[in-house]
Design an enzyme around this catalytic site. Structure first.
Site, short mmCIF file in Angstrom:
data_model
loop_
_atom_site.label_atom_id
_atom_site.label_comp_id
_atom_site.label_asym_id
_atom_site.label_seq_id
_atom_site.Cartn_x
_atom_site.Cartn_y
_atom_site.Cartn_z
N ARG A 280 10.57 14.31 16.78
CA ARG A 280 9.16 13.86 16.70
C ARG A 280 8.38 14.50 15.55
NH1 ARG A 280 9.31 14.65 22.39
NH2 ARG A 280 9.86 12.70 23.41
N LYS A 302 3.72 8.33 2.05
CA LYS A 302 4.47 7.20 2.62
C LYS A 302 5.94 7.61 2.78
CE LYS A 302 1.97 3.22 0.72
NZ LYS A 302 2.11 2.12 -0.25
N GLU A 344 5.62 2.81 -14.40
CA GLU A 344 4.74 3.07 -13.25
C GLU A 344 3.51 3.87 -13.68
OE1 GLU A 344 4.77 2.00 -10.15
OE2 GLU A 344 6.83 1.52 -9.57
N LYS A 386 -3.07 9.23 -8.98
CA LYS A 386 -2.68 8.55 -7.74
C LYS A 386 -3.28 9.29 -6.53
CE LYS A 386 0.87 6.88 -4.75
NZ LYS A 386 2.22 6.51 -4.47
N GLU A 396 -4.05 2.54 2.94
CA GLU A 396 -3.95 1.31 2.15
C GLU A 396 -4.68 0.13 2.78
OE1 GLU A 396 -0.24 1.05 -0.04
OE2 GLU A 396 -0.35 -1.12 0.16
N ARG A 400 -6.28 1.39 -2.38
CA ARG A 400 -4.92 1.84 -2.72
C ARG A 400 -4.02 0.67 -3.12
NH1 ARG A 400 -1.12 6.16 0.63
NH2 ARG A 400 0.67 6.00 -0.78
N ASN A 404 -0.32 -1.29 -6.27
CA ASN A 404 0.78 -2.24 -6.11
C ASN A 404 0.80 -3.29 -7.21
OD1 ASN A 404 1.99 -1.22 -3.74
ND2 ASN A 404 0.25 -1.99 -2.57
N HIS A 407 3.99 -5.16 -8.10
CA HIS A 407 5.01 -4.93 -7.06
C HIS A 407 5.35 -6.19 -6.26
CE1 HIS A 407 4.46 -0.82 -8.20
NE2 HIS A 407 5.34 -0.39 -7.32
N HIS A 411 9.12 -6.46 -6.36
CA HIS A 411 9.98 -6.24 -5.19
C HIS A 411 10.91 -7.44 -4.98
CE1 HIS A 411 7.60 -2.84 -3.01
NE2 HIS A 411 8.51 -2.38 -3.84
N HIS A 423 14.05 -0.16 -9.49
CA HIS A 423 12.67 -0.39 -9.06
C HIS A 423 11.70 -0.45 -10.26
CE1 HIS A 423 9.17 0.03 -6.41
NE2 HIS A 423 8.72 0.95 -7.25
#
Ligand SMILES: NC(=O)c1ccc[n+]([C@@H]2O[C@H](COP(=O)([O-])OP(=O)(O)OC[C@H]3O[C@@H](n4cnc5c(N)ncnc54)[C@H](O)[C@@H]3O)[C@@H](O)[C@H]2O)c1
Length: 516
Positions: A280, A302, A344, A386, A396, A400, A404, A407, A411, A423
């Site tokens: 946990r 994330k 990026e 960032k 997000e 935020r 992206n 992306h 993606h 990526h």
């Protein structure tokens, strides 16, 4: 490229530090005393005895002038060289002067073991007088470093100063999170861990990073346990997570242990996911070793694993205890990985840090060429920019999402290629597509969009096959930014900075894809 001149009294370690720096910067090191001895055909002591100091100094200056005409060198200078104002001017006009500073008593202890090759060492008292007489000249430098530390740490101090990077605190979800962009990540990590009472420390890393960098971490933390997984997106899965949970259980790793994920974005996402879910949730720290990781993955809380070929579909928000950007590790990244990180970083610059975008634009060639201090600067600035966005919108819900940019289609390219295309390169394609659509919709001026697209192309390098709009649309349906089951694109916008749109048609997307 500027030269770096290392100065300081005899015995402070200029030659060793020059070699360390040269290794990290992939630039040549020269030792002026060595060159002089080759030129004289005898030792400096012999030359001194035969011709006297005045002749020696004259030859030394002539050689310095020659070396200073070159560029990109790391130069270890002789102890008496900076005493001459003229010599200091030569060095200053050709680069930076760095003083390796050390108290006299430490130098004396080192030198008393071997004084034969030091013509200026007659007795401790004489050497001390000489040391005192040179102090003012030595301190006429660009900056000073503490040379009492091991040579690799002295080199790290120099790179830290040249890169202009500083630690900062990210304020995320009410937590003050220390972020350290550093050239001595292993020892800083060890110091941070020593402050806590963990029952065990477990490194999670991948095979590439284990080969190139794990020894540095093992040296700093010899008792840590290492779990090494295979590199590549195929490892970022629930099955791999279960393998790691089983290993942790077999090792009796309890809730009072610490996990340290050391690697690129994949490892920091995956290691954080493991730590946040094992028993946990246990404490973890992140060490980013890739530029893309520093720029985009490691700051932001994330964690994720992929499901089938769909990226980052399962995960949770979780914050580490500390973040380190291992700037020395960036030296071993291949050019393509540097390009991916720069893409990026350029994206971050475009959406929230104009000075960073300009910095990349102005230094493009040297960045792509692997100039470590400049790359380190981009890594740290981008992480900081960032962190500021994440501070304003951790989960997000709004702002935020600007990160992206590129992306949505990016993606889709990544999934379509079954992760054969990395990526960062996929995001480059996504950014060009988003920029093109924004230009056609008159969200952004055509000249400006052209300029951005050109820079992104230069950063990306050669183009590669991409999916058509028809192929990409179903893949984009799985994107996490989507709401109301509609594909969401982030588009740059001159007035509003960015726009979230959900009305892009396959035809509009296809015309942008054709423009890639
Ligand atoms: N959490 C987030 O907000 C976020 C943001 C962007 C990307 N990501 C994730 O990050 C990953 C992409 O990041 P990445 O490109 O760093 O991936 P990566 O971790 O797969 O690293 C790329 C390759 O570089 C190698 N590598 C890493 N450091 C190295 C070093 N110092 N020297 C030599 N080789 C080194 C790795 O072993 C790997 O082969 C993706 O999984 C993506 O989903 C997450």
């Amino acid at each position: 490229m500027e030269n770096i001149f290392l100065t300081g009294f005899m015995g402070v370690g200029k030659t060793t530090v020059a070699a360390e720096l040269a290794n990290l910067l992939k630039r040549p090191a020269v030792d002026l005393d060595d060159l002089l001895e080759k030129d004289f055909g005898c030792s400096i002591t012999e030359f001194f005895t035969a011709h006297g100091e005045a002749t020696f100094r004259q030859r030394e200056t002539e050689l310095l002038e020659k070396v200073a005409d070159d560029d990109g060198l790391i130069v270890a200078t002789g102890g008496g060289l900076p005493v001459s104002k003229h010599n200091r001017e030569i060095m200053r006009n050709s680069g930076q002067i760095v003083l390796l500073d050390m108290p006299f008593d430490t130098i004396a202890e080192r030198l008393e073991k071997n004084t034969t090759s030091r013509p200026n060492w007659k007795s401790r008292d004489d050497a001390k007088k000489l040391f005192e007489s040179r102090k003012t000249a030595y301190h006429d430098c660009d900056f000073t470093v503490d040379a009492t530390q091991p040579p690799e740490d002295v080199a790290a101090q120099i790179l830290q100063k040249i890169s202009g990077v500083e630690p900062f605190t990210a304020d995320i979800d009410g937590v003050k999170l220390p972020v350290s962009p550093t050239f001595k990540a292993p020892s800083e990590l060890a110091q941070a861990i020593a402050k806590k009472q963990y029952s065990a420390v477990v490194f999670i890393t991948d095979d590439n990073v284990a080969t190139a960098h794990l020894p540095r971490y093992r040296h700093a933390l010899p008792h840590a346990i290492s779990i090494v997984i295979q590199s590549g997106e195929d490892s970022k899965t629930l099955q791999q997570a279960e393998n790691v949970y089983r290993q942790l259980l077999q090792l009796n790793i309890g809730r009072d242990a610490l996990i340290v994920a050391i690697g690129g974005g994949l490892i920091t996402d995956f290691g954080a996911f493991i730590a946040a879910t094992y028993k946990r949730g246990i404490d973890f720290m992140l060490v980013s070793t890739s530029l893309l990781g520093c720029v985009d993955a490691v700051v932001g809380g994330k964690t994720a694993v992929n499901i089938a070929h769909y990226k980052n579909q399962v995960g949770l928000f979780a914050l580490p205890k500390a973040i380190f950007l291992d700037l020395a590790a960036l030296a071993t990244l291949p050019e393509q990985r540097i390009r991916e990180g720069l893409v990026e970083a350029y994206k971050t610059g475009l959406v929230c840090a104009y000075s960073l975008r300009r910095f990349i634009d102005e230094n493009l060639e040297r960045l792509v060429g692997g100039d470590l201090p400049l790359i380190a600067n981009v890594a740290a600035r981008s992480a900081r920019a960032k962190a500021e966005v994440v501070h304003q919108d951790f989960r997000e819900k709004g702002l935020r999402k600007i990160l992206n940019l590129g992306h949505t289609y990016g993606h889709a390219v990544e999934t379509w290629s079954e992760e054969r295309i990395s990526h960062g390169l996929c995001v480059a394609q996504g950014m060009i597509v988003a920029m093109y659509i924004a230009m056609k919709r008159h969200y952004i001026d055509a000249d400006l969009a052209d300029n951005h697209m050109e820079i992104i192309r230069l950063l990306r390098g050669p183009s590669f096959p991409v999916p058509s709009a028809e192929e990409a649309f179903p893949l984009m349906m799985a994107d996490k930014k989507n709401t109301n089951a509609k594909i969401t694109f982030i588009l740059p916008h001159t007035k509003e900075r960015f726009k979230l749109v959900q009305d892009i048609t396959p035809a509009e997307l296809q015309s942008a894809i054709d423009a890639i």
